[in-house]
Design an enzyme around this catalytic site. Structure first.
Site, short mmCIF file in Angstrom:
data_model
loop_
_atom_site.label_atom_id
_atom_site.label_comp_id
_atom_site.label_asym_id
_atom_site.label_seq_id
_atom_site.Cartn_x
_atom_site.Cartn_y
_atom_site.Cartn_z
CD GLU A 35 -2.45 1.89 0.66
OE1 GLU A 35 -3.10 1.15 -0.11
OE2 GLU A 35 -2.51 3.14 0.62
CD GLN A 36 -0.53 5.68 -3.40
OE1 GLN A 36 0.35 5.77 -4.26
NE2 GLN A 36 -1.70 6.27 -3.51
NE ARG A 109 -16.51 4.94 1.01
CZ ARG A 109 -16.33 4.23 -0.10
NH1 ARG A 109 -15.24 3.47 -0.24
NH2 ARG A 109 -17.19 4.28 -1.07
CE1 TYR A 217 -24.29 4.95 4.85
CE2 TYR A 217 -25.23 5.80 2.83
CZ TYR A 217 -24.15 5.33 3.52
OH TYR A 217 -22.93 5.24 2.91
CG ASP A 294 -12.92 2.11 -7.64
OD1 ASP A 294 -13.96 1.53 -7.98
OD2 ASP A 294 -12.88 3.00 -6.76
#
Lengths: 398, 398
Positions: A35-36, A109, A217, A294
């Site tokens: 991961e960067q 998230r 929500y 993505d």
């Protein structure tokens, strides 16, 4: 530094990369994930997980910790942002859960990523590294050389590029660029006690209006209200950040019904999120490198399927990447299953957004049409949420 | 020349002026009607008369000769010009006629004008003159002086301006101008034996597509097929005639389904008709002068109500203009009844056209919505075609 040999390298430690690592490890592989960023973290706000995603999480063995942190709404409600009237509702209660063998949930998230991270850390076969920013990628028939900005070099048997919208690895298969839409989002959760007026804590609510919408929500057992306000800027210009300002946000939403107009006052206006997607492409694979999430199929958020499709990708990848199988062959089988479906979701998300943002007589006819639908009419969404969605898509074509 | 004294002067010898003269004569008045052209003639093509218009013709005593020349369809059919699929149908057969106490008919504009002209000529109280082009109008409290280009001067007790879209008399109450829409029409009847392929001779058919439409219906006992092709020109510019050419017409329709694409080949392409309307205005009356038909409320053709509303105007005018009543008072009562209704028809015609010309997802949702309607569901059109439409409109507001 001498190259580090790894059999399988996942580039990107977001939801897609993390779930891919988990899926591959569960299939018996040793996985290296880089991961960067300095930490594994998801910026932003809430996330919706439809049954196709919660079924995937179940397959990955992380549904239980996710459900512990998630809110399970009983209704997806759509209202007209102009007049405040309900347009349609979808009952996502018992009958829905029974039909799709999994619940519809919303959560932060960060909470989803934590659950995935915990599961990855608990797997012996997964190694996780941060601060690895990929700057180049060399592909040979049976190995891939990945060079990072800090000088680290990986020699991998196969690579999964889960490096997001602006994927570097996508350059191996396509020279396309992210497509700007002229829409911008402001988003974030607010403490529920700061919100004036009545809020449904049992629903995902979307207010739709001409060139704009607002999603609301509950998160964290109803302590937070997640909000996403999106609008098409009249001042949009390519290659500029000088559009979609907080002033525009407030001006655009001020003409909507009071509940919607009031909502943007609470929004975090320090970060603007220009909305992008890309056109579907017909190939994600270059030798022993493929794409996921993505990086492969960035989509507009109107179906709330970005993370869901990445989770589906991960499950499919684990199933195809059986030990001993040639990586390129596995990737070809994986993309053959995934490209038609994700292409359909990308296209449908665009169309769904177009529908939300209609004005004039088109808005009127949309409302009349959607009002005629019943809250328990699931036929139109079976293709997306259905249990056999993965296998059905190849047969149904688009 | 010394002024000619006339009690009541109608300016304009089209459908509106002619029916107004007839209505006023039937109410016991002597009427003088002047027309700028050398002959009474309607250029162009066919005309649709909905029940609200055929009921008006009945009141004027000219329904019988009109029906003799008209075709009475059994169906109004709407098809998608892109894929050729039916979108909706309205049954205008027995149940429709019974509901609205009058039939839906189509005929040649010339035939309607002839029937009105014959009826006017048979009335002792009506005098008709051609070659009278009005160049000025002087209004005093109890008389109006109308001067024509040939030197003729009329001194009238009251004047009805039925002088069409570009009405000179409208200048007394409004300085507005016709509004161009960027749409242009090509129209005309063709002999049926020149038309290749199957044609429904029992229907008014409208093909609707993105930014265009085509209307087709039979005339003269099915010997002619009337066609109107309309499209929005990409080259539209205000104050120019250099747009909406026959080449554009052919190019635009060539991408539609074969039946539609073929139809424009038969169209008379020598005359282009740019489409205009105006905004509704709140007053048509200046002293003893009022407006009627297109002069008062020009509308887009999407509801096929231009002539129908002029006929309704004429009936209302005759009812209000009782002998001995002050003309201005009669005109005020007439416009009080007519302005709300014609304003609603003008606005609805615009919206209906917008609906016809939708593209993309809006087109799709329109088709789904309209397909769900039944062919005998008349509720949505009662306001327009219903027998109590004139009295109901004031109550219903918009």
């Amino acid at each position: 530094m001498s190259p580090i040999d790894v059999p399988l390298l996942v580039v990107g430690g977001g939801i897609g990369g993390m779930s891919a690592a988990l899926s591959l490890a569960r299939a018996g592989h040793r996985v290296h994930l880089i991961e960067q960023a300095a930490e594994f973290a998801e910026v932003g706000a809430g996330l919706q997980l439809a049954p196709n995603a919660t079924r995937a999480l179940d397959r990955l063995g992380v549904l239980e910790p996710v459900l512990r942190r998630a809110v399970q709404p009983s209704l997806l409600q759509m209202l007209d942002a102009v007049d405040g009237e309900e347009i349609s509702a979808l009952d996502v209660g018992e009958a829905f859960v029974a039909r799709y063998h999994a619940p519809y949930v919303v959560l932060h998230r960060h909470d989803l990523l934590s659950a995935l991270l915990d599961a990855c850390r608990a797997e012996e076969g997964i190694e996780l590294e941060t601060n690895r920013h990929v700057i180049s990628c060399g592909v040979e028939p049976d190995r891939v050389t990945i060079t990072c900005a800090d000088g680290t070099v990986y020699r991998a048997g196969a690579v999964i590029g889960a490096d997001g919208l602006r994927s570097r690895l996508r350059g191996l298969v396509s020279d396309d660029e992210p497509l700007a839409t002229g829409y911008v989002a402001y988003r974030g959760p607010v403490p529920v006690d700061r919100v004036a007026g009545a809020i449904r804590m049992d629903a995902v609510v979307v207010w739709i209006g001409p060139g704009l919408h607002l999603v609301q929500y509950p998160l964290r057992h109803g302590q937070l209200l997640n909000q996403v306000a999106v609008f098409r800027s009249d001042r949009y210009e390519p290659h500029s950040d000088d559009w979609g300002s907080p002033e525009e946000l407030r001006a655009r939403f001020s003409t909507m019904c009071p509940a919607v107009a009031a909502s943007v006052e609470l929004l975090d206006q320090s970060m603007r999120w220009p909305m992008h997607d890309r056109q579907p492409i017909g190939n994600w694979t270059c030798g022993p490198v493929t794409l996921l999430g993505d990086a492969a199929h960035p989509m507009l958020q109107y179906l709330a399927q970005g993370a869901c499709q990445a989770l589906e990708d991960a499950v499919e990848l684990g199933e195809q990447f059986v030990p001993g199988r040639d990586p390129e062959e596995a990737f070809r089988a994986y993309q053959a299953a995934r490209i038609p479906r994700t292409g359909r979701v990308q296209a449908s998300a665009r169309a769904w957004g177009e529908l939300w943002h209609l004005d004039g007589v088109a808005r009127d006819v949309r409302n009349r049409y959607l009002r005629a639908r019943r809250a328990d009419d699931f036929v139109d969404i079976d293709w997306l949420y259905g249990a056999d969605a993965l296998s059905a898509v190849t047969a149904s074509g688009s």
